[in-house]
Design a protein around this motif. Structure first.
Motif, PDB file in Angstrom:
ATOM      1  N   GLY A 184     -13.766  51.186 -57.670  1.00  0.00           N
ATOM      2  CA  GLY A 184     -13.657  50.533 -56.323  1.00  0.00           C
ATOM      3  C   GLY A 184     -13.074  51.084 -55.246  1.00  0.00           C
ATOM      4  O   GLY A 184     -12.237  51.777 -55.501  1.00  0.00           O
ATOM      5  N   VAL A 185     -13.331  50.714 -54.068  1.00  0.00           N
ATOM      6  CA  VAL A 185     -12.447  51.253 -53.098  1.00  0.00           C
ATOM      7  C   VAL A 185     -12.088  49.931 -52.077  1.00  0.00           C
ATOM      8  O   VAL A 185     -12.924  49.282 -51.827  1.00  0.00           O
ATOM      9  N   VAL A 186     -10.936  49.822 -51.634  1.00  0.00           N
ATOM     10  CA  VAL A 186     -10.154  49.046 -50.848  1.00  0.00           C
ATOM     11  C   VAL A 186      -9.585  49.575 -49.372  1.00  0.00           C
ATOM     12  O   VAL A 186      -8.757  50.586 -49.455  1.00  0.00           O
ATOM     13  N   TYR A 213      -4.855  46.589 -42.906  1.00  0.00           N
ATOM     14  CA  TYR A 213      -4.334  47.215 -44.337  1.00  0.00           C
ATOM     15  C   TYR A 213      -3.066  46.642 -44.750  1.00  0.00           C
ATOM     16  O   TYR A 213      -2.043  47.227 -45.017  1.00  0.00           O
ATOM     17  N   HIS A 214      -2.995  45.440 -44.645  1.00  0.00           N
ATOM     18  CA  HIS A 214      -1.725  44.648 -45.381  1.00  0.00           C
ATOM     19  C   HIS A 214      -1.934  44.284 -46.617  1.00  0.00           C
ATOM     20  O   HIS A 214      -2.981  44.416 -47.125  1.00  0.00           O
ATOM     21  N   ARG A 215      -0.810  43.905 -47.327  1.00  0.00           N
ATOM     22  CA  ARG A 215      -0.817  43.471 -48.707  1.00  0.00           C
ATOM     23  C   ARG A 215      -1.852  42.219 -49.109  1.00  0.00           C
ATOM     24  O   ARG A 215      -2.561  42.571 -49.895  1.00  0.00           O
ATOM     25  N   SER A 216      -1.871  41.280 -48.160  1.00  0.00           N
ATOM     26  CA  SER A 216      -2.735  40.178 -48.222  1.00  0.00           C
ATOM     27  C   SER A 216      -4.071  40.782 -48.305  1.00  0.00           C
ATOM     28  O   SER A 216      -5.128  40.080 -49.163  1.00  0.00           O
ATOM     29  N   ASP A 217      -4.471  41.776 -47.413  1.00  0.00           N
ATOM     30  CA  ASP A 217      -5.746  42.191 -47.301  1.00  0.00           C
ATOM     31  C   ASP A 217      -6.214  42.830 -48.679  1.00  0.00           C
ATOM     32  O   ASP A 217      -7.412  42.764 -49.185  1.00  0.00           O
ATOM     33  N   GLY A 218      -5.247  43.596 -49.310  1.00  0.00           N
ATOM     34  CA  GLY A 218      -5.628  44.134 -50.471  1.00  0.00           C
ATOM     35  C   GLY A 218      -5.767  43.315 -51.589  1.00  0.00           C
ATOM     36  O   GLY A 218      -6.764  43.430 -52.434  1.00  0.00           O
ATOM     37  N   ALA A 219      -5.040  42.276 -51.794  1.00  0.00           N
ATOM     38  CA  ALA A 219      -5.182  41.207 -52.871  1.00  0.00           C
ATOM     39  C   ALA A 219      -6.573  40.252 -52.553  1.00  0.00           C
ATOM     40  O   ALA A 219      -7.001  40.152 -53.602  1.00  0.00           O
ATOM     41  N   THR A 220      -6.993  40.046 -51.421  1.00  0.00           N
ATOM     42  CA  THR A 220      -8.232  39.358 -51.126  1.00  0.00           C
ATOM     43  C   THR A 220      -9.502  40.355 -51.572  1.00  0.00           C
ATOM     44  O   THR A 220     -10.275  39.984 -52.358  1.00  0.00           O
ATOM     45  N   VAL A 270      -3.473  44.756 -54.381  1.00  0.00           N
ATOM     46  CA  VAL A 270      -4.408  44.914 -55.455  1.00  0.00           C
ATOM     47  C   VAL A 270      -3.460  44.811 -56.933  1.00  0.00           C
ATOM     48  O   VAL A 270      -4.012  44.150 -57.855  1.00  0.00           O
ATOM     49  N   LEU A 271      -2.499  45.421 -57.154  1.00  0.00           N
ATOM     50  CA  LEU A 271      -1.573  45.295 -58.002  1.00  0.00           C
ATOM     51  C   LEU A 271      -1.195  43.896 -58.350  1.00  0.00           C
ATOM     52  O   LEU A 271      -1.177  43.482 -59.556  1.00  0.00           O
ATOM     53  N   HIS A 272      -0.745  43.267 -57.431  1.00  0.00           N
ATOM     54  CA  HIS A 272      -0.291  41.719 -57.331  1.00  0.00           C
ATOM     55  C   HIS A 272      -1.511  41.034 -57.920  1.00  0.00           C
ATOM     56  O   HIS A 272      -1.481  40.066 -58.845  1.00  0.00           O
ATOM     57  N   ALA A 273      -2.852  41.246 -57.363  1.00  0.00           N
ATOM     58  CA  ALA A 273      -3.999  40.444 -58.007  1.00  0.00           C
ATOM     59  C   ALA A 273      -4.304  40.774 -59.351  1.00  0.00           C
ATOM     60  O   ALA A 273      -4.641  39.881 -60.069  1.00  0.00           O
ATOM     61  N   ALA A 274      -4.235  41.908 -59.684  1.00  0.00           N
ATOM     62  CA  ALA A 274      -4.490  42.362 -60.998  1.00  0.00           C
ATOM     63  C   ALA A 274      -3.439  41.626 -61.975  1.00  0.00           C
ATOM     64  O   ALA A 274      -3.851  41.155 -63.257  1.00  0.00           O
TER      65      ALA A 274
END
Length: 335
Positions: free
Chosen positions: A182-184, A224-231, A257-261
């Motif tokens: 995947g790509v974020v 490109y914030h952390r919340s965007d990565g998590a979503t 992404v790491l947080h969501a995982a």
């Protein structure tokens, strides 16, 4: 001896306008010898940056440079600004930092030189700059551009080879046996050069490995914030066939992404390998430490300040020139 924070106090002491003070210290425009003497005397009496004031009166240059970036809450920009500040200081220059918010009108005003009249030159990292409008500047201040988008302007552009860097990051995941990557970081805005150049490298690596680009593995993000990565990670991990690796176009996205995982109980990298881009300081202390592409921020700063001072001093050729800093892949435990 007290320090003056702007031109106004010097102008009031000398009994002239702020524009006249600017003209005197730059050695431009028309003014009488008596006016020059009054301004010089006011500068000395008020102690307005005595070292640089002497240089201004001698050379017409202030030694003040401006760095304009989209935001400073993003660690990458804060770290790069620190490198530019050190590089400017090494050249006996003062650096002002301004935040544009990525607003086209703010970027245009800066590109046109509508800044503090004491600024010798500008380093600008634009997100949505209108090249045609910027090209209409009658007498622009020396300008250097930072970032992924190559602009149609006669000024140096300092960047890294984002497509090659993204290709190397994706190849690293492929070499680890990952096949559903995947790509974020994909953005839909027309001037999203970071997204376009890094997505191109990702796709090149997939194609070379015989894999087909799947847009469902590239959910769009607004920033490109952390919340965007998590979503984005949640969208990827909710797929019927989720990815076994994710390439993020910024370390802040990777942190999300790491947080969501972790929230889903996934093991990194056994269940999901994650790689970022920027090598911000925090990437070394994430859980686990993040594999990332490291642009040479020190070299970016050096190239930008050098090119700008060449423009200020009139030693740079007028044609546009792209200057590329180095990058490297930093391998850590997340892959």
């Amino acid at each position: 001896m007290r320090t003056v924070t702007g031109l106004r106090e010097v102008a009031e002491r000398a009994g002239v306008s702020m524009r006249t003070v600017s003209n005197v210290v730059r050695g431009t425009g028309r003014f009488s010898e008596a006016t020059r003497q009054r301004v010089e005397r006011a500068v000395e009496e008020l102690g307005y940056r005595p070292n640089s004031a002497a240089r201004r009166l001698r050379t017409g240059r202030s030694g003040v440079l401006l760095l304009a970036v989209p935001e400073l809450t993003m660690p990458y920009w804060a770290e790069l600004a620190e490198h530019v500040l050190r590089e400017a200081a090494a050249r006996d220059c003062t650096l002002l930092v301004e935040v544009t918010g990525g607003r086209p009108e703010a970027e245009l005003e800066i590109a046109l030189g509508h800044t503090d009249p004491m600024v010798d030159g500008i380093i600008l990292s634009p997100l949505a700059l209108d090249d045609r409008a910027a090209a209409r500047a009658a007498d622009p201040a020396p300008l250097v551009l930072l970032g992924e988008r190559v602009h149609d302007l006669p000024c140096p552009h300092v960047t890294v080879d984002n497509t090659a860097a993204a290709r190397e990051a994706t190849e690293h995941l492929l070499a680890r046996g990952r096949r559903r990557i995947g790509v974020v970081g994909r953005q839909l805005a027309p001037n999203a050069a970071t997204s376009a150049t890094r997505l191109a490298g990702y796709r090149e690596a997939l194609e070379a490995a015989g894999l087909t680009y799947d847009e469902t593995l590239a959910p769009p993000v607004t920033a490109y914030h952390r919340s965007d990565g998590a979503t984005a990670a949640d969208a990827l991990l909710d797929l019927p066939d989720p990815p076994d690796a994710v390439f993020c176009f910024a370390d802040t996205l990777a942190e999300g992404v790491l947080h969501a995982a972790r929230d889903r109980g996934l093991s990194i990298p056994a269940d999901l390998a994650v790689i970022g881009f920027d090598d911000i300081e925090a990437s070394r202390y994430m859980a686990p430490p993040l594999t990332t592409v490291a642009p040479d921020k020190r070299e970016l700063a050096h190239l930008a300040v050098t090119a700008l001072l060449e423009g200020v001093n009139g030693t740079r050729q007028r044609h546009q020139k792209v200057l590329r800093a180095a990058h490297r892949l930093v391998k850590r435990a997340s892959t």
